[in-house]
Design a protein around this motif. Sequence first.
Motif, mmCIF file in Angstrom:
data_model
loop_
_atom_site.group_PDB
_atom_site.id
_atom_site.type_symbol
_atom_site.label_atom_id
_atom_site.label_comp_id
_atom_site.label_asym_id
_atom_site.label_seq_id
_atom_site.Cartn_x
_atom_site.Cartn_y
_atom_site.Cartn_z
ATOM 1 N N LEU A 109 -12.071 -18.615 -9.421
ATOM 2 C CA LEU A 109 -11.151 -18.446 -8.293
ATOM 3 C C LEU A 109 -11.588 -19.268 -7.086
ATOM 4 C CD1 LEU A 109 -10.312 -14.633 -8.442
ATOM 5 C CD2 LEU A 109 -8.748 -16.546 -8.805
ATOM 6 N N CYS A 110 -12.874 -19.264 -6.781
ATOM 7 C CA CYS A 110 -13.395 -20.050 -5.655
ATOM 8 C C CYS A 110 -13.181 -21.534 -5.891
ATOM 9 C CB CYS A 110 -14.880 -19.752 -5.428
ATOM 10 S SG CYS A 110 -15.174 -18.137 -4.708
ATOM 11 N N LEU A 111 -13.464 -21.994 -7.080
ATOM 12 C CA LEU A 111 -13.260 -23.402 -7.415
ATOM 13 C C LEU A 111 -11.783 -23.778 -7.305
ATOM 14 C CD1 LEU A 111 -14.517 -26.050 -8.393
ATOM 15 C CD2 LEU A 111 -14.110 -25.265 -10.729
ATOM 16 N N THR A 112 -10.914 -22.911 -7.791
ATOM 17 C CA THR A 112 -9.477 -23.149 -7.689
ATOM 18 C C THR A 112 -9.038 -23.210 -6.224
ATOM 19 O OG1 THR A 112 -9.129 -22.024 -9.796
ATOM 20 C CG2 THR A 112 -7.206 -22.269 -8.366
ATOM 21 N N ALA A 113 -9.578 -22.331 -5.384
ATOM 22 C CA ALA A 113 -9.242 -22.326 -3.955
ATOM 23 C C ALA A 113 -9.698 -23.621 -3.289
ATOM 24 C CB ALA A 113 -9.858 -21.117 -3.262
ATOM 25 N N VAL A 114 -10.907 -24.062 -3.600
ATOM 26 C CA VAL A 114 -11.429 -25.299 -3.002
ATOM 27 C C VAL A 114 -10.578 -26.494 -3.432
ATOM 28 C CG1 VAL A 114 -13.374 -26.917 -3.037
ATOM 29 C CG2 VAL A 114 -13.782 -24.481 -2.689
ATOM 30 N N VAL A 115 -10.260 -26.578 -4.702
ATOM 31 C CA VAL A 115 -9.429 -27.672 -5.202
ATOM 32 C C VAL A 115 -8.034 -27.600 -4.578
ATOM 33 C CG1 VAL A 115 -8.299 -28.614 -7.264
ATOM 34 C CG2 VAL A 115 -10.712 -27.980 -7.345
ATOM 35 N N GLY A 116 -7.496 -26.388 -4.430
ATOM 36 C CA GLY A 116 -6.186 -26.206 -3.812
ATOM 37 C C GLY A 116 -6.170 -26.646 -2.360
ATOM 38 N N VAL A 117 -7.198 -26.263 -1.610
ATOM 39 C CA VAL A 117 -7.289 -26.650 -0.199
ATOM 40 C C VAL A 117 -7.424 -28.159 -0.087
ATOM 41 C CG1 VAL A 117 -8.773 -26.527 1.849
ATOM 42 C CG2 VAL A 117 -8.134 -24.441 0.660
ATOM 43 N N GLN A 118 -8.240 -28.760 -0.956
ATOM 44 C CA GLN A 118 -8.385 -30.216 -0.943
ATOM 45 C C GLN A 118 -7.043 -30.884 -1.241
ATOM 46 O OE1 GLN A 118 -11.163 -30.744 0.829
ATOM 47 N NE2 GLN A 118 -11.337 -32.557 -0.418
ATOM 48 N N GLY A 119 -6.296 -30.325 -2.162
ATOM 49 C CA GLY A 119 -4.982 -30.870 -2.494
ATOM 50 C C GLY A 119 -4.022 -30.790 -1.316
ATOM 51 N N VAL A 120 -4.039 -29.660 -0.620
ATOM 52 C CA VAL A 120 -3.181 -29.494 0.555
ATOM 53 C C VAL A 120 -3.602 -30.468 1.656
ATOM 54 C CG1 VAL A 120 -2.539 -27.900 2.410
ATOM 55 C CG2 VAL A 120 -2.533 -27.127 0.039
ATOM 56 N N HIS A 121 -4.916 -30.625 1.866
ATOM 57 C CA HIS A 121 -5.394 -31.589 2.859
ATOM 58 C C HIS A 121 -4.913 -32.998 2.512
ATOM 59 C CE1 HIS A 121 -7.915 -29.709 5.875
ATOM 60 N NE2 HIS A 121 -8.407 -28.912 4.952
ATOM 61 N N ALA A 122 -5.025 -33.372 1.257
ATOM 62 C CA ALA A 122 -4.607 -34.723 0.838
ATOM 63 C C ALA A 122 -3.099 -34.908 1.022
ATOM 64 C CB ALA A 122 -4.996 -34.959 -0.617
ATOM 65 N N LEU A 123 -2.322 -33.880 0.685
ATOM 66 C CA LEU A 123 -0.870 -33.958 0.785
ATOM 67 C C LEU A 123 -0.410 -34.055 2.237
ATOM 68 C CD1 LEU A 123 1.997 -33.644 -0.554
ATOM 69 C CD2 LEU A 123 1.712 -31.189 -0.150
ATOM 70 N N THR A 124 -1.048 -33.314 3.128
ATOM 71 C CA THR A 124 -0.570 -33.195 4.506
ATOM 72 C C THR A 124 -1.277 -34.096 5.499
ATOM 73 O OG1 THR A 124 -2.077 -31.341 4.957
ATOM 74 C CG2 THR A 124 0.119 -30.790 4.128
#
Length: 162
Positions: A34-49
């Motif tokens: 879950l933590c790894l998924t959250a970190v990857v998700g946040v990185q994805g949102v940062h890259a997108l926005t």
Amino acid sequence: MKYSGAEHEETDTQGGKRKKISRKTLVIGLLAVLCLTAVVGVQGVHALTKDPSYCVSCHVMEPVYGTWSHSSHRDIVGCNDCHTDQTNYATKTYTKITSGVQHLYHNTFSDVPDSIRMNEKNNEMVQNNCLNCHQDVVRNISMDPSRQCFDCHRYTPHSNYR
């Protein structure tokens, strides 16, 4: 030796023995995933926005984007460089999330004012970001603490939009 109930051996269908995974190991493994998924998700949102073209996807930002895209800042900084807290990764993420949720709310419920203005908290954040980027210029200047950089430089980087 006492049986703890946490682990025991089972016999599989081929007659071999295998160890059963303990509940504690399973919970720790799930939390790690879950933590790894959250970190990857946040990185994805940062890259997108991070690209300013994302901000202009809301039509109310078109005038602001237009003035920025013709400014001297366009090749140096984007929207997030000025309008998010650059103190550290956590504060940057937090301000991106809270600003994004506020923008989503206002755009969804058509509660956008005709003239977009920053609130006091955002004024302070932008001021800090100006000073951080331009510290070599302002280092030896005695600045009035009640004034903001954009009081005098009001058309930087948004032309005469204000």
